[in-house]
Each structure stands twice: as C-alpha cells, then as structure tokens.
Design a protein around this motif. Structure first.
Motif, PDB file in Angstrom:
ATOM      1  N   VAL A  11      33.345   4.254  29.518  1.00  8.85           N
ATOM      2  CA  VAL A  11      32.549   3.997  28.285  1.00  8.85           C
ATOM      3  C   VAL A  11      33.241   2.390  27.896  1.00  8.85           C
ATOM      4  O   VAL A  11      34.451   2.072  27.866  1.00  8.85           O
ATOM      5  N   SER A  12      32.225   1.476  28.104  1.00  4.49           N
ATOM      6  CA  SER A  12      32.631   0.122  27.606  1.00  4.49           C
ATOM      7  C   SER A  12      32.884  -0.038  26.197  1.00  4.49           C
ATOM      8  O   SER A  12      31.775   0.140  25.389  1.00  4.49           O
ATOM      9  N   LEU A  13      34.024  -0.636  25.642  1.00  5.48           N
ATOM     10  CA  LEU A  13      34.357  -0.735  24.488  1.00  5.48           C
ATOM     11  C   LEU A  13      34.447  -2.434  24.071  1.00  5.48           C
ATOM     12  O   LEU A  13      35.180  -2.879  24.792  1.00  5.48           O
ATOM     13  N   THR A  14      33.958  -2.696  22.939  1.00  9.91           N
ATOM     14  CA  THR A  14      34.197  -3.956  22.374  1.00  9.91           C
ATOM     15  C   THR A  14      35.666  -4.190  22.011  1.00  9.91           C
ATOM     16  O   THR A  14      36.460  -3.080  21.808  1.00  9.91           O
ATOM     17  N   PRO A  15      36.457  -5.448  21.881  1.00  3.10           N
ATOM     18  CA  PRO A  15      38.040  -5.211  21.666  1.00  3.10           C
ATOM     19  C   PRO A  15      38.217  -4.606  20.259  1.00  3.10           C
ATOM     20  O   PRO A  15      38.819  -3.893  20.188  1.00  3.10           O
ATOM     21  N   LYS A  16      37.363  -4.724  19.159  1.00  3.93           N
ATOM     22  CA  LYS A  16      37.578  -4.017  17.873  1.00  3.93           C
ATOM     23  C   LYS A  16      37.162  -2.638  18.018  1.00  3.93           C
ATOM     24  O   LYS A  16      38.105  -1.786  17.418  1.00  3.93           O
ATOM     25  N   GLU A  17      36.188  -2.038  18.879  1.00  2.09           N
ATOM     26  CA  GLU A  17      35.842  -0.559  18.905  1.00  2.09           C
ATOM     27  C   GLU A  17      37.217  -0.008  19.741  1.00  2.09           C
ATOM     28  O   GLU A  17      37.933   0.983  19.249  1.00  2.09           O
ATOM     29  N   TYR A  18      37.841  -0.862  20.658  1.00  2.00           N
ATOM     30  CA  TYR A  18      38.810  -0.304  21.492  1.00  2.00           C
ATOM     31  C   TYR A  18      40.176  -0.417  20.587  1.00  2.00           C
ATOM     32  O   TYR A  18      41.079   0.814  20.527  1.00  2.00           O
ATOM     33  N   GLN A  19      40.522  -1.207  19.605  1.00  2.00           N
ATOM     34  CA  GLN A  19      41.466  -1.233  18.702  1.00  2.00           C
ATOM     35  C   GLN A  19      41.326  -0.240  17.741  1.00  2.00           C
ATOM     36  O   GLN A  19      42.336   0.510  17.407  1.00  2.00           O
ATOM     37  N   LEU A  20      40.238   0.138  17.229  1.00  2.00           N
ATOM     38  CA  LEU A  20      39.960   1.132  16.389  1.00  2.00           C
ATOM     39  C   LEU A  20      40.336   2.529  16.931  1.00  2.00           C
ATOM     40  O   LEU A  20      40.892   3.466  16.349  1.00  2.00           O
ATOM     41  N   LEU A  21      39.846   2.848  18.154  1.00  2.00           N
ATOM     42  CA  LEU A  21      39.892   4.094  19.046  1.00  2.00           C
ATOM     43  C   LEU A  21      41.484   4.316  19.139  1.00  2.00           C
ATOM     44  O   LEU A  21      42.148   5.280  19.037  1.00  2.00           O
ATOM     45  N   GLU A  22      42.129   3.137  19.691  1.00  2.00           N
ATOM     46  CA  GLU A  22      43.474   3.237  19.785  1.00  2.00           C
ATOM     47  C   GLU A  22      44.405   3.477  18.403  1.00  2.00           C
ATOM     48  O   GLU A  22      45.334   4.425  18.516  1.00  2.00           O
ATOM     49  N   LEU A  23      43.816   2.874  17.510  1.00  2.00           N
ATOM     50  CA  LEU A  23      44.660   3.310  16.184  1.00  2.00           C
ATOM     51  C   LEU A  23      44.527   4.680  15.757  1.00  2.00           C
ATOM     52  O   LEU A  23      45.499   5.495  15.565  1.00  2.00           O
ATOM     53  N   PHE A  24      43.174   5.566  16.041  1.00  2.00           N
ATOM     54  CA  PHE A  24      42.973   6.892  15.566  1.00  2.00           C
ATOM     55  C   PHE A  24      43.850   7.706  16.849  1.00  2.00           C
ATOM     56  O   PHE A  24      44.726   8.814  16.154  1.00  2.00           O
ATOM     57  N   LEU A  25      43.757   7.446  17.998  1.00  3.29           N
ATOM     58  CA  LEU A  25      44.637   7.976  19.042  1.00  3.29           C
ATOM     59  C   LEU A  25      45.970   8.087  18.891  1.00  3.29           C
ATOM     60  O   LEU A  25      46.648   9.006  19.243  1.00  3.29           O
ATOM     61  N   THR A  26      46.527   7.007  18.483  1.00  2.00           N
ATOM     62  CA  THR A  26      48.202   6.710  18.181  1.00  2.00           C
ATOM     63  C   THR A  26      48.539   7.492  17.140  1.00  2.00           C
ATOM     64  O   THR A  26      49.642   7.611  16.863  1.00  2.00           O
ATOM     65  N   HIS A  27      47.560   7.706  16.211  1.00  2.00           N
ATOM     66  CA  HIS A  27      48.048   8.579  14.875  1.00  2.00           C
ATOM     67  C   HIS A  27      47.039   9.808  14.671  1.00  2.00           C
ATOM     68  O   HIS A  27      46.259   9.640  13.560  1.00  2.00           O
ATOM     69  N   ALA A  28      47.070  10.627  15.654  1.00  2.26           N
ATOM     70  CA  ALA A  28      46.066  11.680  15.784  1.00  2.26           C
ATOM     71  C   ALA A  28      46.338  12.653  14.642  1.00  2.26           C
ATOM     72  O   ALA A  28      45.219  13.191  14.417  1.00  2.26           O
ATOM     73  N   ASP A  29      47.377  12.684  14.055  1.00  2.00           N
ATOM     74  CA  ASP A  29      47.562  13.613  13.107  1.00  2.00           C
ATOM     75  C   ASP A  29      47.273  12.762  11.344  1.00  2.00           C
ATOM     76  O   ASP A  29      47.711  13.367  10.467  1.00  2.00           O
ATOM     77  N   GLN A  30      46.757  11.706  11.375  1.00  5.96           N
ATOM     78  CA  GLN A  30      46.530  11.016  10.186  1.00  5.96           C
ATOM     79  C   GLN A  30      45.216  10.746   9.731  1.00  5.96           C
ATOM     80  O   GLN A  30      44.364  10.220  10.907  1.00  5.96           O
ATOM     81  N   ALA A  31      44.746  10.675   8.846  1.00 11.12           N
ATOM     82  CA  ALA A  31      43.477  10.145   8.098  1.00 11.12           C
ATOM     83  C   ALA A  31      43.580   8.718   7.704  1.00 11.12           C
ATOM     84  O   ALA A  31      44.851   8.406   6.909  1.00 11.12           O
ATOM     85  N   PHE A  32      42.970   7.773   7.661  1.00 11.32           N
ATOM     86  CA  PHE A  32      42.901   6.488   7.139  1.00 11.32           C
ATOM     87  C   PHE A  32      41.752   6.425   6.349  1.00 11.32           C
ATOM     88  O   PHE A  32      40.671   6.746   6.596  1.00 11.32           O
ATOM     89  N   ALA A  33      42.274   5.553   5.109  1.00 11.48           N
ATOM     90  CA  ALA A  33      41.292   5.046   4.183  1.00 11.48           C
ATOM     91  C   ALA A  33      40.627   3.792   4.817  1.00 11.48           C
ATOM     92  O   ALA A  33      41.089   3.279   5.575  1.00 11.48           O
ATOM     93  N   ARG A  34      39.536   3.563   4.271  1.00 12.60           N
ATOM     94  CA  ARG A  34      38.616   2.547   4.799  1.00 12.60           C
ATOM     95  C   ARG A  34      39.212   1.115   4.740  1.00 12.60           C
ATOM     96  O   ARG A  34      39.454   0.281   5.489  1.00 12.60           O
ATOM     97  N   ASP A  35      40.191   1.000   3.350  1.00 18.79           N
ATOM     98  CA  ASP A  35      40.953  -0.444   3.258  1.00 18.79           C
ATOM     99  C   ASP A  35      42.004  -0.376   4.151  1.00 18.79           C
ATOM    100  O   ASP A  35      42.371  -1.297   4.700  1.00 18.79           O
TER     101      ASP A  35
END
Length: 86
Positions: free
Chosen positions: A14-38
C-alpha cells in the motif's frame, strides 16, 4: 518532492504519503494508546489554519481507505487509536 512509502497490509503493498506513513507509525508504535486530535497534529508537526479545519480528517480518511476502516478507530471523546485499543 514526493517520497511516499510502501507498507504491507494483508500481504498487499500500500503506497502511503509521508504524513500517512508517519501517522500510521505513530499509532503502531503506541498501540495501547488513544491520541487526542491536538496531540496528533502536534506530533505530526502540522500547524496553521488548514490544520484546524480538516487536515487530520483527510489523513485518517486516506489511511482507512488504503488499509481498512477498522485499522484506525475513533475513540469518542478522546480522538483516534489503532485497531481495538481500549
């Protein structure tokens, strides 16, 4: 200059833009955490008027479209999390 990345999802590249990749990486590296929009916006280094409106919504929408809707879930009253994080 576009430097997207390819991630594997269900055995398919799946081809991701740099920001999409960065966002996915954020979620995957903190799989036990929910993040606020801000918090997500700050971690992605996004600021400005467009960010305040819908930029994060676009990133989330695109990731869900490219992977599966269930990969990133909305946590009511909090923000977003990966999969079935509690």
């Amino acid at each position: 200059r576009y430097q997207g990345r390819v991630s594997m999802f269900d055995g398919v590249g799946v081809s991701l833009t740099p920001k999409e990749y960065q966002l996915l990486e954020l979620f995957l590296t903190h799989a036990d955490q929910a993040f606020a929009r801000d918090e997500i916006i700050a971690l992605l280094g996004e600021t400005g008027e467009k960010t305040e409106s819908n930029l994060l919504d676009v990133y989330i929408h695109n990731l869900r479209k490219k992977t599966a809707k269930s990969v990133i879930r909305t946590v009511r009253g909090v923000g977003y999390a990966i999969g079935d994080c509690q």
